[in-house]
Design an enzyme around this catalytic site. Structure first.
Site, PDB file in Angstrom:
ATOM      1  N   ASP A  19       4.273 -11.317   4.735  1.00  0.00           N
ATOM      2  CA  ASP A  19       3.777 -10.171   3.961  1.00  0.00           C
ATOM      3  C   ASP A  19       4.037  -8.915   4.774  1.00  0.00           C
ATOM      4  OD1 ASP A  19       2.489  -8.656   1.986  1.00  0.00           O
ATOM      5  OD2 ASP A  19       0.505  -8.952   2.852  1.00  0.00           O
ATOM      6  N   SER A  20       3.827  -7.771   4.149  1.00  0.00           N
ATOM      7  CA  SER A  20       3.963  -6.506   4.870  1.00  0.00           C
ATOM      8  C   SER A  20       2.809  -6.286   5.841  1.00  0.00           C
ATOM      9  CB  SER A  20       4.031  -5.341   3.883  1.00  0.00           C
ATOM     10  OG  SER A  20       2.827  -5.253   3.144  1.00  0.00           O
ATOM     11  N   TYR A  60       4.749  -1.764   1.901  1.00  0.00           N
ATOM     12  CA  TYR A  60       5.904  -1.959   1.034  1.00  0.00           C
ATOM     13  C   TYR A  60       5.776  -1.218  -0.297  1.00  0.00           C
ATOM     14  CZ  TYR A  60       8.053  -5.677   3.872  1.00  0.00           C
ATOM     15  OH  TYR A  60       8.672  -6.392   4.846  1.00  0.00           O
ATOM     16  N   CYS A 100       3.589 -11.824  -0.905  1.00  0.00           N
ATOM     17  CA  CYS A 100       3.582 -10.395  -1.207  1.00  0.00           C
ATOM     18  C   CYS A 100       4.192 -10.225  -2.589  1.00  0.00           C
ATOM     19  CB  CYS A 100       4.389  -9.639  -0.157  1.00  0.00           C
ATOM     20  SG  CYS A 100       4.674  -7.887  -0.529  1.00  0.00           S
ATOM     21  N   GLU A 144      -6.763  -3.564   4.663  1.00  0.00           N
ATOM     22  CA  GLU A 144      -6.381  -3.599   6.080  1.00  0.00           C
ATOM     23  C   GLU A 144      -7.536  -3.120   6.953  1.00  0.00           C
ATOM     24  OE1 GLU A 144      -3.161  -4.069   7.752  1.00  0.00           O
ATOM     25  OE2 GLU A 144      -2.350  -5.042   5.957  1.00  0.00           O
ATOM     26  N   CYS A 148      -1.602  -7.761  -5.957  1.00  0.00           N
ATOM     27  CA  CYS A 148      -1.200  -7.522  -4.569  1.00  0.00           C
ATOM     28  C   CYS A 148      -2.039  -8.463  -3.738  1.00  0.00           C
ATOM     29  CB  CYS A 148      -1.455  -6.066  -4.172  1.00  0.00           C
ATOM     30  SG  CYS A 148      -1.261  -5.758  -2.386  1.00  0.00           S
ATOM     31  N   HIS A 172      -3.162  -8.250  -0.897  1.00  0.00           N
ATOM     32  CA  HIS A 172      -4.246  -7.591  -0.162  1.00  0.00           C
ATOM     33  C   HIS A 172      -5.540  -7.552  -0.974  1.00  0.00           C
ATOM     34  CE1 HIS A 172      -1.134  -6.005   2.565  1.00  0.00           C
ATOM     35  NE2 HIS A 172      -2.109  -5.632   3.369  1.00  0.00           N
TER      36      HIS A 172
END
Length: 265
Positions: free
Chosen positions: A11-12, A43, A75, A153, A189, A191
């Site tokens: 993943d990013s 991304y 991702c 994050e 996503c 995340h």
């Protein structure tokens, strides 16, 4: 001897941990390598051309170093843009991540679903095709949020986040015409499932949040059925594409996913 080849998740950033977790639950002894392209993060703000060039090159280097049995592009943005190229380049199974529009449509009683992803994901023609195939009788509204990626994050770094930020992200969908009908929301996503509790707390009414993690885990288990695994889980590896002081603040969260070692690609 037990087959020590790992599953490689890519993943990013840390979002793919929401895919790694259900895979670990189904395959508890699987060796794991989790790769985060923090040098290219995020991304969702890159062009399709940048992602199409960057992702296959990075995965080629990762496969050469770690020799996995299977690659998971954990991702949505990378999958919707680069998955065919990666599959053509690598001689091993590659599992992608796509928006969970089908299960969301199956859940929706109001026949209205929201797709919450990055800007790059929600504008992809692939989302159009999924909507036409699995939600043709639904109103499908989309909203791209880079802010929600940043919040996820931050949460994993142990930082406090503001409930008002989650309310503002949800308003990007719910305040659109027809948004009052939405009862199922696709977290498009990887995340976003990491902050699903915060989204639920900020929502003005009960919403069903749907993501692709459990389905991807089942796909991994299917593709590796009959293969040997170590007798006990080993120490997983977290790989980053850039050394950064903020990585120290991630160690506690990474340990919770049994990723005890950190390396730089």
């Amino acid at each position: 001897m037990a087959d020590q080849r790992p599953l490689l998740f890519f993943d990013s950033g840390v979002g793919g941990l929401s895919v790694l977790a259900p895979a670990r639950a189904l395959l508890p002894n699987a060796p794991l390598v989790y790769a985060a392209d923090n040098a290219g993060f995020p991304y969702g703000r890159k062009t399709e051309a940048e992602i199409a060039a960057r992702v296959p090159a990075l995965l080629g280097r990762l496969v050469e170093r770690y020799r996995p049995r299977l690659v998971v592009i954990a991702c949505n943005t990378a999958s919707t843009i680069a998955l065919p190229t990666v599959r053509a380049a690598l001689d091993l199974p590659v599992v992608g991540t796509v928006p969970a529009i089908k299960p969301a449509a199956e859940l929706s009683r109001n026949r209205a679903i929201g797709v919450l992803g990055t800007e790059a994901t929600v504008r992809q023609p692939y989302v159009d095709r999924l909507s036409a195939e699995f939600a043709s009788d639904c109103l499908v509204l989309r909203h791209g949020s880079a802010r929600l990626v940043e919040l996820a994050e931050a949460k994993l770094r142990g930082e406090d986040t503001d409930p008002a930020d989650y309310r503002a992200v949800l308003a990007g969908l719910l305040d659109q015409p027809g948004g009052e009908r939405i009862d199922a929301m696709v977290l498009a996503c990887t995340h976003f499932p990491l902050v699903a509790d915060e989204l639920a707390a900020a929502a003005p009414r009960p919403l069903a949040f749907v993501d692709g993690g459990p389905g991807i885990a089942r796909r991994i288990a299917h593709l590796t059925h009959g293969q040997g695994w170590p007798d006990a889980p080993g120490e997983g590896i977290a790989v980053f594409t850039r050394a950064d002081p903020s990585l120290d603040r991630l160690r506690s969260s990474l340990a919770g996913y049994e990723l005890g070692r950190t390396e730089i690609l």
